[in-house]
Design a protein around this motif. Structure first.
Motif, PDB file in Angstrom:
ATOM      1  N   PRO A 155       0.746  -1.315   0.108  1.00 50.01           N
ATOM      2  CA  PRO A 155      -0.063   0.035  -0.101  1.00 50.01           C
ATOM      3  C   PRO A 155       0.881   1.259  -0.266  1.00 50.01           C
ATOM      4  N   LEU A 156       2.038   1.260   0.734  1.00 51.44           N
ATOM      5  CA  LEU A 156       3.014   2.173   0.498  1.00 51.44           C
ATOM      6  C   LEU A 156       3.460   2.785  -0.765  1.00 51.44           C
ATOM      7  N   ILE A 157       3.576   1.626  -1.757  1.00 57.23           N
ATOM      8  CA  ILE A 157       4.156   1.634  -2.794  1.00 57.23           C
ATOM      9  C   ILE A 157       3.118   2.496  -3.841  1.00 57.23           C
ATOM     10  N   VAL A 158       1.893   2.126  -3.548  1.00 56.29           N
ATOM     11  CA  VAL A 158       0.804   2.759  -4.355  1.00 56.29           C
ATOM     12  C   VAL A 158       0.751   4.021  -3.932  1.00 56.29           C
ATOM     13  N   GLY A 159       0.863   4.365  -2.342  1.00 52.79           N
ATOM     14  CA  GLY A 159       0.780   5.804  -1.763  1.00 52.79           C
ATOM     15  C   GLY A 159       1.719   6.682  -2.348  1.00 52.79           C
ATOM     16  N   HIS A 173      12.938   0.940   2.535  1.00 51.90           N
ATOM     17  CA  HIS A 173      12.719  -0.426   2.139  1.00 51.90           C
ATOM     18  C   HIS A 173      13.073  -0.840   0.564  1.00 51.90           C
ATOM     19  N   LEU A 174      12.681   0.235  -0.158  1.00 53.91           N
ATOM     20  CA  LEU A 174      13.043   0.241  -1.812  1.00 53.91           C
ATOM     21  C   LEU A 174      14.457  -0.035  -2.054  1.00 53.91           C
ATOM     22  N   SER A 175      15.180   0.800  -1.264  1.00 54.94           N
ATOM     23  CA  SER A 175      16.796   0.679  -1.350  1.00 54.94           C
ATOM     24  C   SER A 175      17.450  -0.754  -0.998  1.00 54.94           C
ATOM     25  N   ARG A 176      16.583  -1.265  -0.198  1.00 56.76           N
ATOM     26  CA  ARG A 176      17.247  -2.767   0.255  1.00 56.76           C
ATOM     27  C   ARG A 176      16.444  -3.884  -0.354  1.00 56.76           C
ATOM     28  N   LYS A 205      11.399  -3.529  -7.995  1.00 60.14           N
ATOM     29  CA  LYS A 205      11.323  -3.851  -9.426  1.00 60.14           C
ATOM     30  C   LYS A 205       9.780  -3.547  -9.609  1.00 60.14           C
ATOM     31  N   GLU A 206       9.019  -4.011  -8.659  1.00 63.59           N
ATOM     32  CA  GLU A 206       7.474  -3.776  -8.561  1.00 63.59           C
ATOM     33  C   GLU A 206       7.204  -2.321  -8.676  1.00 63.59           C
ATOM     34  N   MET A 259       5.283  -0.404 -11.786  1.00 55.42           N
ATOM     35  CA  MET A 259       4.086   0.463 -11.575  1.00 55.42           C
ATOM     36  C   MET A 259       4.269   1.948 -11.851  1.00 55.42           C
ATOM     37  N   ARG A 260       5.542   2.564 -11.828  1.00 54.12           N
ATOM     38  CA  ARG A 260       5.549   4.043 -12.052  1.00 54.12           C
ATOM     39  C   ARG A 260       5.545   3.888 -13.504  1.00 54.12           C
ATOM     40  N   GLU A 261       6.012   2.848 -14.149  1.00 53.33           N
ATOM     41  CA  GLU A 261       6.009   3.000 -15.822  1.00 53.33           C
ATOM     42  C   GLU A 261       4.470   2.912 -16.262  1.00 53.33           C
TER      43      GLU A 261
END
Length: 145
Positions: free
Chosen positions: A9-13, A30-33, A39-40, A44-46
């Protein structure tokens, strides 16, 4: 990987820009680790970048007025009107020709239909003439809608 579920949910936020500064810091850490979540996030950003629609800019009234009054626009409107009226008149004349040139011996229906068509034409002509005469003095012609 189980711990990654709480970050979805934080990725979408993050993509929507809806996170608090603390949540943004937490997901970025978290994304840096985590390569899987990064990758997800990139996928999603693309996808969301492709889905974004450019904003619609409404045309200004002055531009619409300029287009409406352009010679090309008037030519198209007038030629369409002439073709439409010409088509109707051709059909009416053809129908009258067929009606009166048929070999039926019944004269009364022919006169009745002719009277209806002539009456309609006279009434339509009177309405158009009255409208044309009153147009010059119509106090509502300058009202913008």
């Amino acid at each position: 990987m189980d711990r990654c579920e709480e970050f979805h949910p934080l990725i979408v936020g993050l993509l929507d820009g809806e996170l608090t500064p603390e949540e943004t810091q937490r997901i970025n850490t978290h994304l840096s680790r985590c390569e899987h979540c990064r990758k997800e996030f990139d996928e999603m950003r693309e996808i969301t970048g492709k889905l974004k629609v450019p904003p619609f800019h409404e045309v200004e009234d002055e531009e619409l007025e300029r287009i409406w009054n352009s010679p090309h626009s008037r030519l198209v409107r007038n030629s369409g009107l002439v073709m439409m009226v010409g088509g109707y008149l051709t059909l009416i004349l053809f129908a009258l020709y067929e009606f009166f040139m048929s070999n039926d011996d019944e004269v009364l229906p022919k006169f009745a239909v002719a009277a209806m068509i002539i009456g309609f034409g006279i009434t339509l002509g009177a309405v158009i003439l009255a409208r044309l005469k009153s147009y010059k003095h119509d106090k509502y012609t300058e009202v913008e809608r």
